[in-house]
Motif scaffolding. Structure first.
Motif, mmCIF file in Angstrom:
data_model
loop_
_atom_site.group_PDB
_atom_site.id
_atom_site.type_symbol
_atom_site.label_atom_id
_atom_site.label_comp_id
_atom_site.label_asym_id
_atom_site.label_seq_id
_atom_site.Cartn_x
_atom_site.Cartn_y
_atom_site.Cartn_z
ATOM 1 N N SER A 63 0.802 -1.227 0.000
ATOM 2 C CA SER A 63 0.000 0.000 0.000
ATOM 3 C C SER A 63 0.833 1.274 0.000
ATOM 4 C CB SER A 63 -0.930 0.000 1.228
ATOM 5 O OG SER A 63 -0.186 -0.133 2.420
ATOM 6 N N LEU A 64 2.143 1.170 -0.217
ATOM 7 C CA LEU A 64 2.983 2.369 -0.150
ATOM 8 C C LEU A 64 2.665 3.373 -1.249
ATOM 9 C CD1 LEU A 64 6.521 0.990 0.763
ATOM 10 C CD2 LEU A 64 4.800 1.984 2.266
ATOM 11 N N ASP A 65 2.321 2.885 -2.446
ATOM 12 C CA ASP A 65 2.088 3.809 -3.553
ATOM 13 C C ASP A 65 0.845 4.665 -3.345
ATOM 14 O OD1 ASP A 65 0.461 1.630 -3.768
ATOM 15 O OD2 ASP A 65 0.417 1.649 -5.963
ATOM 16 N N ARG A 66 -0.018 4.283 -2.389
ATOM 17 C CA ARG A 66 -1.230 5.056 -2.137
ATOM 18 C C ARG A 66 -1.005 6.194 -1.145
ATOM 19 N NH1 ARG A 66 -5.962 2.155 -3.573
ATOM 20 N NH2 ARG A 66 -5.496 0.075 -4.383
ATOM 21 N N ILE A 67 0.163 6.240 -0.508
ATOM 22 C CA ILE A 67 0.384 7.239 0.539
ATOM 23 C C ILE A 67 0.268 8.648 -0.015
ATOM 24 C CG2 ILE A 67 2.065 8.165 2.172
ATOM 25 C CD1 ILE A 67 3.108 5.372 2.597
ATOM 26 N N LEU A 68 0.893 8.896 -1.157
ATOM 27 C CA LEU A 68 0.895 10.239 -1.745
ATOM 28 C C LEU A 68 0.269 10.292 -3.128
ATOM 29 C CD1 LEU A 68 4.512 11.310 -0.698
ATOM 30 C CD2 LEU A 68 2.385 12.122 0.305
ATOM 31 N N ALA A 69 0.054 9.128 -3.765
ATOM 32 C CA ALA A 69 -0.415 9.119 -5.154
ATOM 33 C C ALA A 69 -1.791 9.751 -5.301
ATOM 34 C CB ALA A 69 -0.433 7.691 -5.691
ATOM 35 N N LEU A 70 -2.713 9.452 -4.385
ATOM 36 C CA LEU A 70 -4.066 10.006 -4.492
ATOM 37 C C LEU A 70 -4.051 11.524 -4.353
ATOM 38 C CD1 LEU A 70 -6.078 7.375 -2.405
ATOM 39 C CD2 LEU A 70 -5.868 7.548 -4.888
ATOM 40 N N ASP A 71 -3.247 12.028 -3.436
ATOM 41 C CA ASP A 71 -3.148 13.488 -3.262
ATOM 42 C C ASP A 71 -2.485 14.142 -4.475
ATOM 43 O OD1 ASP A 71 -4.356 13.509 -0.756
ATOM 44 O OD2 ASP A 71 -2.475 13.088 0.272
ATOM 45 N N TRP A 72 -1.553 13.442 -5.090
ATOM 46 C CA TRP A 72 -0.905 13.991 -6.293
ATOM 47 C C TRP A 72 -1.884 14.052 -7.453
ATOM 48 C CZ3 TRP A 72 3.653 16.093 -7.929
ATOM 49 C CH2 TRP A 72 3.910 16.069 -9.295
ATOM 50 N N GLU A 73 -2.691 13.023 -7.612
ATOM 51 C CA GLU A 73 -3.600 12.952 -8.753
ATOM 52 C C GLU A 73 -4.705 14.002 -8.693
ATOM 53 O OE1 GLU A 73 -4.980 8.970 -8.660
ATOM 54 O OE2 GLU A 73 -3.081 8.090 -9.343
ATOM 55 N N ASP A 74 -5.243 14.276 -7.502
ATOM 56 C CA ASP A 74 -6.345 15.246 -7.414
ATOM 57 C C ASP A 74 -5.890 16.662 -7.062
ATOM 58 O OD1 ASP A 74 -5.754 15.160 -4.729
ATOM 59 O OD2 ASP A 74 -7.580 14.108 -4.130
ATOM 60 N N GLY A 75 -4.585 16.869 -6.983
ATOM 61 C CA GLY A 75 -4.066 18.208 -6.722
ATOM 62 C C GLY A 75 -4.029 18.598 -5.257
ATOM 63 N N SER A 76 -4.412 17.705 -4.375
ATOM 64 C CA SER A 76 -4.418 18.040 -2.948
ATOM 65 C C SER A 76 -3.010 18.286 -2.414
ATOM 66 C CB SER A 76 -5.074 16.919 -2.139
ATOM 67 O OG SER A 76 -6.403 16.715 -2.540
ATOM 68 N N LEU A 77 -2.034 17.619 -3.000
ATOM 69 C CA LEU A 77 -0.658 17.770 -2.518
ATOM 70 C C LEU A 77 -0.154 19.193 -2.713
ATOM 71 C CD1 LEU A 77 1.374 15.929 -1.150
ATOM 72 C CD2 LEU A 77 2.345 15.417 -3.390
ATOM 73 N N ASP A 78 -0.548 19.824 -3.823
ATOM 74 C CA ASP A 78 -0.158 21.220 -4.054
ATOM 75 C C ASP A 78 -0.795 22.139 -3.023
ATOM 76 O OD1 ASP A 78 1.447 20.782 -6.383
ATOM 77 O OD2 ASP A 78 -0.393 20.424 -7.498
ATOM 78 N N LEU A 79 -2.051 21.854 -2.677
ATOM 79 C CA LEU A 79 -2.725 22.666 -1.658
ATOM 80 C C LEU A 79 -2.089 22.466 -0.286
ATOM 81 C CD1 LEU A 79 -6.462 22.148 -2.685
ATOM 82 C CD2 LEU A 79 -5.011 24.128 -3.153
ATOM 83 N N LEU A 80 -1.733 21.221 0.026
ATOM 84 C CA LEU A 80 -1.093 20.961 1.310
ATOM 85 C C LEU A 80 0.264 21.646 1.409
ATOM 86 C CD1 LEU A 80 -1.903 17.157 1.746
ATOM 87 C CD2 LEU A 80 -2.867 19.050 3.052
ATOM 88 N N ALA A 81 0.960 21.751 0.268
ATOM 89 C CA ALA A 81 2.269 22.389 0.272
ATOM 90 C C ALA A 81 2.178 23.874 0.598
ATOM 91 C CB ALA A 81 2.947 22.190 -1.078
ATOM 92 N N THR A 82 1.041 24.501 0.291
ATOM 93 C CA THR A 82 0.864 25.931 0.582
ATOM 94 C C THR A 82 0.144 26.172 1.908
ATOM 95 O OG1 THR A 82 -1.237 25.952 -0.648
ATOM 96 C CG2 THR A 82 0.782 26.449 -1.873
ATOM 97 N N ALA A 83 -0.190 25.102 2.619
ATOM 98 C CA ALA A 83 -0.895 25.233 3.898
ATOM 99 C C ALA A 83 0.077 25.679 4.989
ATOM 100 C CB ALA A 83 -1.539 23.903 4.273
ATOM 101 N N PRO A 84 -0.454 26.239 6.082
ATOM 102 C CA PRO A 84 0.418 26.666 7.189
ATOM 103 C C PRO A 84 1.164 25.513 7.850
ATOM 104 C CG PRO A 84 -1.787 27.636 7.390
ATOM 105 C CD PRO A 84 -1.864 26.607 6.310
ATOM 106 N N LEU A 85 0.657 24.300 7.716
ATOM 107 C CA LEU A 85 1.304 23.143 8.321
ATOM 108 C C LEU A 85 2.619 22.842 7.597
ATOM 109 C CD1 LEU A 85 0.760 20.932 10.476
ATOM 110 C CD2 LEU A 85 -0.167 19.525 8.640
ATOM 111 N N PRO A 86 3.727 22.671 8.344
ATOM 112 C CA PRO A 86 5.016 22.376 7.696
ATOM 113 C C PRO A 86 4.945 21.070 6.905
ATOM 114 C CG PRO A 86 5.329 22.941 10.013
ATOM 115 C CD PRO A 86 3.853 22.785 9.807
ATOM 116 N N MET A 87 5.725 20.996 5.848
ATOM 117 C CA MET A 87 5.745 19.791 5.035
ATOM 118 C C MET A 87 6.203 18.582 5.841
ATOM 119 S SD MET A 87 5.045 18.595 2.066
ATOM 120 C CE MET A 87 5.038 19.968 0.900
ATOM 121 N N GLU A 88 7.124 18.804 6.798
ATOM 122 C CA GLU A 88 7.565 17.704 7.650
ATOM 123 C C GLU A 88 6.400 17.136 8.460
ATOM 124 O OE1 GLU A 88 10.990 20.222 6.627
ATOM 125 O OE2 GLU A 88 8.994 20.609 7.427
ATOM 126 N N GLY A 89 5.514 18.020 8.939
ATOM 127 C CA GLY A 89 4.337 17.563 9.667
ATOM 128 C C GLY A 89 3.371 16.797 8.775
#
Length: 218
Positions: A63-89
């Motif tokens: 299940s490792l490929d699902r950790i970030l793949a879904l967020d990458w496909e729907d663009g959520s990862l870009d939104l999370l990158a601009t969120a106040p929460l640090p990327m490490e968090g």
């Protein structure tokens, strides 16, 4: 962070990469091994700790490929990158969600599946302890591998090739803890090494994963 964790847990369950996938694979491994080895109780008892650890490792890898793949496909990862929460968090929450949906069920199921492998009675508690200590490292290392391959088409195979060598020390010391516990030997040294690997990975790899994600998102 709490809202992100709840969201990732719900996504993992709905997408089919949650509790059922890892447990099903774990069950298949433990059921098929006795058929391949044969009805030799002594041999099964001797190899049971290693088989349980290998099954848990491969179930986490599924299940490792699902950790970030879904967020990458729907663009959520870009939104999370601009969120106040640090990327490490964000990376740490992703790893925690993966462990809750994959690693924790494997820890709880290991004693039950150990019966199929004639696991010695003294080994049960040490199998559970070693998996509880070692599986968080598998999830954090897997998150690092997912960050390296995010956005790559058919990156699952590449991620497996990158992650499997990093899994080997955890597998060695985790299986050694269970084996020594089954034989009544002292488990202090391999258990401390296993805990050291987990704590070191949890402390350092989120920063490496966050740095890789920032590069991939540029």
């Amino acid at each position: 962070m709490k809202a992100l964790l709840v969201r990732d847990l719900m996504l993992a369950i709905r997408a089919g990469g949650g509790f059922g996938l890892g447990l099903s694979f774990f069950l298949i491994v433990t059921v098929l091994v006795p058929f391949g080895v044969g009805p030799q109780t002594e041999l099964l008892s001797r190899i049971a700790p290693g088989i349980l650890w290998i099954g848990a490792l491969l179930a986490c890898l599924l299940s490792l490929d699902r950790i970030l793949a879904l967020d990458w496909e729907d663009g959520s990862l870009d939104l999370l990158a601009t969120a106040p929460l640090p990327m490490e968090g964000i990376v740490s929450i992703k790893a925690l969600a993966h462990w809750i949906t994959t690693g924790l069920p494997l820890v709880l199921a290991a004693p039950v599946l150990g019966v199929l492998l004639s696991l010695p009675i003294p080994a049960y508690q040490w199998v559970v302890i070693s998996l509880a200590v070692g599986t968080p490292a598998l999830s954090v290392i897997g998150t690092f591998g997912a960050a390296l391959t995010v956005g790559i088409k058919r990156g699952g195979l590449l991620m497996s090739l990158l992650v499997l060598p990093l899994y080997v020390p955890t597998l060695i010391f985790g299986a050694e803890v269970a084996r020594r516990g089954a034989e009544g030997l002292t488990v202090q040294a391999p258990l401390l090494l296993l805990a050291g690997i987990s704590f070191g990975v949890i402390a350092l790899l989120p920063f490496a994963s966050a740095a890789v994600l920032r590069i991939n998102l540029r």
